[in-house]
Scaffold this motif. Structure first.
Motif, PDB file in Angstrom:
ATOM      1  N   LYS A 178       0.844  -1.201   0.000  1.00 18.60           N
ATOM      2  CA  LYS A 178       0.000   0.000   0.000  1.00 18.60           C
ATOM      3  C   LYS A 178       0.877   1.248   0.000  1.00 18.60           C
ATOM      4  CE  LYS A 178      -4.226  -1.782   0.787  1.00 18.60           C
ATOM      5  NZ  LYS A 178      -5.301  -1.672  -0.167  1.00 18.60           N
ATOM      6  N   ILE A 179       0.394   2.238  -0.729  1.00 15.21           N
ATOM      7  CA  ILE A 179       1.111   3.529  -0.773  1.00 15.21           C
ATOM      8  C   ILE A 179       0.079   4.653  -0.808  1.00 15.21           C
ATOM      9  CG2 ILE A 179       1.281   3.431  -3.337  1.00 15.21           C
ATOM     10  CD1 ILE A 179       3.972   4.959  -3.032  1.00 15.21           C
ATOM     11  N   GLY A 180       0.382   5.754  -0.149  1.00 18.51           N
ATOM     12  CA  GLY A 180      -0.538   6.891  -0.208  1.00 18.51           C
ATOM     13  C   GLY A 180      -0.295   7.848   0.932  1.00 18.51           C
ATOM     14  N   LEU A 181      -1.060   8.931   0.905  1.00 15.83           N
ATOM     15  CA  LEU A 181      -0.877   9.978   1.910  1.00 15.83           C
ATOM     16  C   LEU A 181      -2.112   9.990   2.808  1.00 15.83           C
ATOM     17  CD1 LEU A 181       0.666  12.500  -0.606  1.00 15.83           C
ATOM     18  CD2 LEU A 181       1.874  11.388   1.268  1.00 15.83           C
ATOM     19  N   ASN A 182      -2.026   9.268   3.906  1.00 11.02           N
ATOM     20  CA  ASN A 182      -3.189   9.066   4.770  1.00 11.02           C
ATOM     21  C   ASN A 182      -3.229  10.028   5.955  1.00 11.02           C
ATOM     22  OD1 ASN A 182      -0.874   7.707   5.684  1.00 11.02           O
ATOM     23  ND2 ASN A 182      -2.070   6.348   6.979  1.00 11.02           N
ATOM     24  N   GLU A 183      -2.514  11.150   5.837  1.00 14.32           N
ATOM     25  CA  GLU A 183      -2.406  12.073   6.982  1.00 14.32           C
ATOM     26  C   GLU A 183      -3.764  12.525   7.505  1.00 14.32           C
ATOM     27  OE1 GLU A 183      -0.353  12.159   4.429  1.00 14.32           O
ATOM     28  OE2 GLU A 183       1.566  11.931   5.434  1.00 14.32           O
ATOM     29  N   THR A 184      -4.701  12.859   6.576  1.00 12.93           N
ATOM     30  CA  THR A 184      -5.988  13.403   7.057  1.00 12.93           C
ATOM     31  C   THR A 184      -6.713  12.378   7.925  1.00 12.93           C
ATOM     32  OG1 THR A 184      -6.967  12.766   4.953  1.00 12.93           O
ATOM     33  CG2 THR A 184      -6.411  15.097   5.226  1.00 12.93           C
ATOM     34  N   ARG A 185      -6.445  11.099   7.683  1.00  9.06           N
ATOM     35  CA  ARG A 185      -7.083  10.058   8.507  1.00  9.06           C
ATOM     36  C   ARG A 185      -6.600  10.105   9.948  1.00  9.06           C
ATOM     37  NH1 ARG A 185     -10.078   5.678   5.218  1.00  9.06           N
ATOM     38  NH2 ARG A 185     -10.216   6.929   3.322  1.00  9.06           N
ATOM     39  N   LEU A 186      -5.446  10.739  10.129  1.00  7.75           N
ATOM     40  CA  LEU A 186      -4.910  10.902  11.495  1.00  7.75           C
ATOM     41  C   LEU A 186      -5.235  12.286  12.046  1.00  7.75           C
ATOM     42  CD1 LEU A 186      -1.334   9.412  10.993  1.00  7.75           C
ATOM     43  CD2 LEU A 186      -3.213   8.416  12.237  1.00  7.75           C
TER      44      LEU A 186
END
Ligand SMILES: CCCCCCC/C=C/C(=O)SCCNC(=O)CCNC(=O)[C@H](O)C(C)(C)COP(=O)(O)OP(=O)(O)OC[C@H]1O[C@@H](n2cnc3c(N)ncnc32)[C@H](O)[C@@H]1OP(=O)(O)O
Length: 306
Positions: A178-186
């Protein structure tokens, strides 16, 4: 030294007068075109970096390509110390006229799990300032490097892991990760430089969707949206593909290439250069929000419970 060498080799073949004229021409050329000179000097200054346990740099003497391996087990969490080691490695590479660099990981299934959550949870302001500043340095050096860069993504690359990869110019990823920018989920707001790297990789619309939703893509979906460039079955193959990409630059003037890269990325680099303090303040005030701290704390617990 070059002039001395030149003089000693020509001693027997040229008259004094010819030597004086030629020496003058070379001396003028040297002072006028020091940078261009690098183009035709043999690339002999490749080095093996002093060992740093967190970042290993291995330069191939023949190709001039460096493989930069992050080595912070178990998941290459990006801590202050790892950023410091990367920053130093990038300086060494920049000073040693390498032909290209490939970023990869020694962890078997993780490229990088992103920022070390321990740096983000209940942070000490002084340490966090050093952490964030070094992180900014790493991005400025990697994204703005004069040499071409590629990432051999041999494992998961969420958040900061994805960010490092998209700061390079080319990405080859192994399947089933998996790759991606999941910052908003945190609950974390993507900083300015992250947005620049993302927009430089995928379309503005995909970047907006990916960043706001905090999507983690499978290797195959990442290829579809252009977040990565190729899929390779194993790490060794991924490195090979990255080498092939970098080898294409052997037929391109390195000066023309690096100036072109620089001019294409200049605006993004300046954007951060001009607001480093503000970027820190924005991230810090978001980070210490009690709701964000709780979200990060809960997230860390959920990772440990797995
Ligand atoms: C440079 C960033 C750009 C700017 C953005 C600014 C904001 C950026 C924020 C971030 O980067 S926040 C970090 C976000 N990271 C994640 O969401 C990833 C979290 N980790 C995972 O999803 C998984 O660990 C993994 C990467 C998919 C690997 O899974 P695997 O099953 O192989 O390992 P785990 O058992 O989950 O983990 C092993 C061990 O490591 C700890 N750990 C995992 N990730 C982190 C981390 N980011 N920081 C610190 N520690 C981490 C995990 O808790 C396990 O610990 P133990 O249980 O062994 O103690």
């Amino acid at each position: 030294m070059l002039l001395t060498l030149f003089e000693s080799h020509t001693h027997f073949f040229l008259s004094m007068f010819q030597k004086m004229i030629l020496t003058k021409i070379i001396s003028n050329t040297l002072s006028l075109h020091k940078k261009q000179l690098i183009e035709w000097l043999p690339a002999v200054r490749y080095f093996s970096s002093p060992t740093n346990p967190l970042v290993n740099v291995d330069v191939n003497d023949k190709s001039g390509i460096a493989v930069v391996t992050m080595n912070r087990k178990p998941v290459n969490g990006l801590s202050l110390e790892l950023f410091e080691a990367m920053s130093k490695a990038l300086d060494d590479l920049e000073n040693n006229r390498i032909r290209g660099a490939i970023l990869t990981s020694s962890c078997p299934t993780v490229f990088s799990a992103g920022l070390d959550l321990n740096e983000l949870y209940q942070p000490d302001k002084k340490r966090f300032k050093a952490f964030w500043t070094t992180f900014q340095d790493v991005w400025l050096k990697l994204y703005g490097s004069s040499f071409p860069t590629a990432a051999a993504i041999n494992g998961h690359a969420p958040a900061g892991g994805c960010f490092l990869a998209i700061s390079c110019e080319y990405r080859v990823m192994c399947p089933d990760y998996k790759i991606g920018l999941n910052e908003t989920r945190l609950g974390i707001i993507a900083p300015i430089f992250l947005r620049a790297s993302m927009r430089n990789t995928v379309s503005n619309r995909e970047a907006e969707k990916a960043l706001t939703l905090g999507t983690l893509y499978s290797t195959e979906d990442a290829l579809k949206i252009g977040l990565i460039d190729e899929i390779a079955i194993y790490k060794v193959k991924a490195i090979e593909r990255c080498e092939n990409f970098l080898a294409q630059f052997n037929n391109v003037s390195s000066i023309a290439r690096s100036f072109t890269k620089r001019s294409l990325r200049q605006k993004d680099l300046e954007e951060l250069e001009n607001c480093r303090e503000e970027d820190f303040n924005i991230f810090w005030s978001n980070l210490i929000e009690p709701s964000v701290q709780k979200q990060i704390g809960d997230y860390m617990q959920s990772l440990k419970k797995k």
